[in-house]
Scaffold this active site. Structure first.
Site, PDB file in Angstrom:
ATOM      1  N   ASP A  28     -13.616  27.917 -28.270  1.00 36.89           N
ATOM      2  CA  ASP A  28     -12.663  27.318 -27.336  1.00 36.89           C
ATOM      3  C   ASP A  28     -11.909  28.446 -26.641  1.00 36.89           C
ATOM      4  O   ASP A  28     -12.278  29.618 -26.761  1.00 36.89           O
ATOM      5  CB  ASP A  28     -11.736  26.322 -28.031  1.00 36.89           C
ATOM      6  CG  ASP A  28     -10.784  26.975 -29.033  1.00 36.89           C
ATOM      7  OD1 ASP A  28     -10.770  28.226 -29.150  1.00 36.89           O
ATOM      8  OD2 ASP A  28     -10.041  26.240 -29.701  1.00 36.89           O
ATOM      9  N   ARG A  58      -2.267  17.001 -28.747  1.00 36.50           N
ATOM     10  CA  ARG A  58      -1.769  18.334 -28.397  1.00 36.50           C
ATOM     11  C   ARG A  58      -1.737  18.493 -26.876  1.00 36.50           C
ATOM     12  O   ARG A  58      -2.783  18.521 -26.233  1.00 36.50           O
ATOM     13  CB  ARG A  58      -2.634  19.438 -29.009  1.00 36.50           C
ATOM     14  CG  ARG A  58      -2.170  20.842 -28.595  1.00 36.50           C
ATOM     15  CD  ARG A  58      -2.731  21.956 -29.452  1.00 36.50           C
ATOM     16  NE  ARG A  58      -4.131  22.231 -29.225  1.00 36.50           N
ATOM     17  CZ  ARG A  58      -4.761  23.317 -29.686  1.00 36.50           C
ATOM     18  NH1 ARG A  58      -4.102  24.219 -30.402  1.00 36.50           N
ATOM     19  NH2 ARG A  58      -6.043  23.494 -29.460  1.00 36.50           N
TER      20      ARG A  58
END
Length: 535
Positions: free
Chosen positions: A450, A170
Site C-alpha cells: 500500500d 479510516r
C-alpha cells in the site's frame, strides 16, 4: 447520462468539481452544508497544525532529535485512565484491513475477523470515483443492503446477515486535501470529507446499534493534532444530535514524533479512545523522513528492518506498556503476506513468517493484530488464542519495558544489497503506476503493498542517493548512475508488464519516481504530489 456536479444554490459558497453518476444522493444539500460547517470550524486550526509539522521537520533537518516533551511530564507521570471500552471493541484480536471498494467491503465483513478497517487512506487511491463508490458501499453495508456482481456475471457477492465483524473507518490524514470539494474558495480537508460524509449518512444508524461509529485516526504527530480530532468529533456529535463521546477512535502510532507523545494523545482523546495501533510500515517511513538529513541514521534495505530491530521493538513494547497502564488496547501491526498460489513450499514459508510475527505480538502483550488477506485470519487468530484467555491482555502491564529516547531512535544495522536496491525501484514504480490508475492496494511479490510500504522504498532511495557515500554490500557505489540503470532495466525485468495493475501508467510512474528521487528535498508524502494527477 454522465455524472454531474451536485447542484448547489448560488448563495452557498460550496463548489463540487467532481462528477460521478448518482452522486447527488451522497452529496445532498444537507450533506454539503454539514461538510461546510466542518470546514469553517476547523480548517484554520488544521492549517496551523500542518505549519507546525513543517517547522518541526526543519528543526530535525537542522540536527535536532525527537524526544519526550518537558511541558507534559506531569501528565505522563500522573495516574489516570481512558473511558471504559464499549462491548463491541473489547475483543479485537484479529482485524482485517483493505480499501473501500464493494467486493472488499463484503468479503471483509463476511471474513470472520473481529473488526474490519475500511480504509480511505493508504490502501485507497483517492480518485473521486473511488471515494464516492466507497462511501456508497459503506452506506449500503451499514443498511445491510450491499451486494456486488462480478463484471462477467460469474459470481454474486452478498453480505452475511449474521456477521458480527465490527466496522471501523479510516479517513485520510490531516495533510491531505479533497480537491473536488471547495468551501469559501479553499479545498476541503480529505480527513473531514471522509469522516464527515460517512458520519452524516451512517452515524445515527450505527449508534442505535451500539456500533459507534468507530474510526481509526492516521498520521498524527502530536497531542495537539489529537486534540483537534477531539473537537471535530464532539462537534459532529452535537451537530448530528448524537450522544457525546459515542464516536470511538483508535489512533495509529505511525509517525516517529508521535511515539514520544502516546500518553498525551491518549489523554487528549481519553473520553473516546479505544487504543493505539503499531502502524509499523508508516512508522519506518516516518523514521526515514524524520532523519532524512541524518547520515548516522540511514537504515538498511527494507527487508532487514524487522520488528526485532531495537528501535522497532522498543516502540512496540512501549506502546503496550503505555496503553495498558491507561486502560486502552495495544494493537499490533500488519501482516502483508498473501497466499502464494501454485507453490505450497513458498506458501508455507510465508505462513511461517506470519505465525512467528503474530506469536511475537501476542507474547509481547498486544491485544490484537492486523492482516491484509482473509486467509491469514485463522493463522493470526490461532497465535492470539494460544495466549489470550480473555478478550484482551490489558492485565499485561509490561512494567519491565524501559524505552528511553536513544533506544527509540537507535539506527538499525544492516546492508544494502543490489537485489534490495532494485526491489525498492520496482516496488515504487509498480505501486505508483497502479495508484495513478486508481488502485491503492497492489500485490507485488506476494506482499500486499500500500502507500506506506511504497513510501519506505521511495524514502530509502532518496536517502541512500543523497548522502552520496554509501555502497552496496558488493562495494558498488550507491549513486544516480546505479539508480538510472535500475530504472532503465525495469521494463525488461517486468516481462508480463502489460498484465500488471496500472500497466498503462508505467512510464508515468518511472518519470514520477525519477522526479521524486532527483529532488533536493524528500517530499513529505508522494500522495500529496501525485494526487494532482488523479481524476
Amino acid at each position: 447520462m454522465a455524472g454531474m456536479a451536485a447542484r448547489i444554490p448560488e448563495q452557498t459558497p460550496v463548489q463540487v468539481t467532481g462528477a460521478l453518476a448518482g452522486q447527488e444522493d451522497l452529496l445532498s444539500p444537507a450533506a454539503l452544508a454539514f461538510l461546510a460547517r466542518l470546514h469553517r470550524a476547523f480548517e484554520p486550526e488544521r492549517q496551523a497544525r500542518l505549519a507546525a509539522r513543517r517547522q518541526r521537520q526543519a528543526r530535525f533537518d537542522a540536527g535536532e532529535l525527537p524526544d519526550f516533551r518537558a511541558d507534559t511530564r506531569a501528565l505522563r507521570e500522573a495516574d489516570w485512565t481512558v473511558a471504559p471500552l464499549p462491548e463491541a471493541l473489547l475483543d479485537r484480536r484479529v482485524e482485517i484491513t483493505g480499501p473501500v471498494e464493494p467486493k472488499m467491503v463484503i468479503n471483509a465483513l463476511n471474513s470472520g475477523a473481529n473488526c474490519y478497517m475500511a480504509d480511505f487512506e493508504d490502501s485507497t487511491s483517492p480518485t473521486w470515483e473511488n471515494l464516492l463508490t466507497g462511501q456508497r458501499a459503506l452506506r449500503k453495508a451499514v443498511a445491510g443492503t450491499l451486494d456486488w456482481m462480478a463484471p462477467d456475471g460469474s459470481k454474486h457477492y452478498v453480505l452475511d446477515p449474521s456477521s458480527r465483524t465490527v466496522l471501523i473507518v479510516r479517513p485520510r490524514g490531516w495533510h491531505l486535501d479533497e480537491k473536488h470539494v471547495w468551501v469559501d474558495g479553499r479545498r476541503m480537508s480529505g480527513a473531514l470529507f471522509d469522516l464527515g460524509l460517512f458520519a452524516f449518512h451512517n452515524a445515527r444508524a450505527l449508534q442505535a446499534r451500539d456500533r459507534g461509529p468507530y474510526f481509526y485516526l492516521p498520521k498524527l504527530e502530536c497531542m495537539e493534532e489529537a486534540a483537534l480530532w477531539e473537537r471535530v468529533l464532539a462537534f459532529i456529535e452535537g451537530d448530528l444530535g448524537l450522544p457525546q463521546q459515542c464516536m470511538k477512535v483508535t489512533v495509529l502510532i505511525e509517525t516517529l514524533p508521535a511515539v514520544f507523545e502516546m500518553d498525551e494523545i491518549l489523554h487528549a482523546l481519553r473520553g473516546r479512545i479505544a487504543g493505539l495501533n503499531c502502524g509499523r510500515w508508516d512508522y519506518i517511513f516516518s523514521y526515514l523522513k524524520t532523519f532524512r538529513r541524518h547520515r548516522d541514521r540511514v537504515l538498511p534495505e527494507r527487508g532487514q528492518v524487522g520488528m526485532t530491530q531495537p528501535f522497532l521493538k522498543a516502540y512496540s513494547e512501549l506502546l503496550i506498556r503505555t496503553c495498558h497502564r491507561r486502560g486502552a488496547h495495544a494493537m499490533g501491526g500488519m501482516a502483508a503476506q498473501i497466499p502464494i498460489a501454485g507453490d505450497p513450499i513458498a506458501n508455507e514459508e510465508a505462513l511461517a513468517r506470519v505465525r512467528a510475527d503474530k506469536r511475537r505480538e501476542a507474547g509481547a502483550g498486544h491485544d490484537g493484530t492486523w492482516v491484509a488477506h482473509p486467509a491469514l485470519i485463522p493463522v493470526a487468530r490461532a497465535e492470539f488464542d494460544a495466549v489470550m484467555t480473555g478478550p484482551h491482555q490489558q492485565h499485561v502491564l509490561r512494567e519491565d519495558v524501559v524505552a528511553g529516547r536513544d533506544r527509540l531512535i537507535e539506527p538499525s544495522k544492516g546492508t544494502i544489497t543490489r537485489a534490495g536496491f532494485d526491489n525498492n525501484v520496482e516496488v515504487c514504480v509498480r505501486y505508483l503506476a497502479a495508484w495513478l490508475d486508481g488502485n491503492g492496494c497492489v500485490p507485488i511479490h506476494w506482499l500486499m503493498e500500500d502507500a506506506a510500504t511504497a513510501e519506505i522504498a521511495r524514502a530509502q532511495l532518496w536517502q541512500w542517493l543523497h548522502h552520496g557515500d554509501l555502497h552496496l554490500d558488493d562495494g558498488t557505489p550507491v549513486d544516480f548512475s546505479l539508480f538510472d540503470r535500475a530504472l532503465l532495466a525495469l521494463p525488461s525485468r517486468l516481462a508480463d508488464r502489460m498484465k500488471l495493475p496500472g500497466a498503462s501508467r508505467l512510464n508515468a510512474a518511472i518519470a514520477l519516481l525519477d522526479e521524486f528521487t532527483q529532488a533536493d528535498t524528500l517530499a513529505p508524502f508522494f500522495t500529496e504530489v501525485a494526487y494532482e494527477r488523479l481524476p
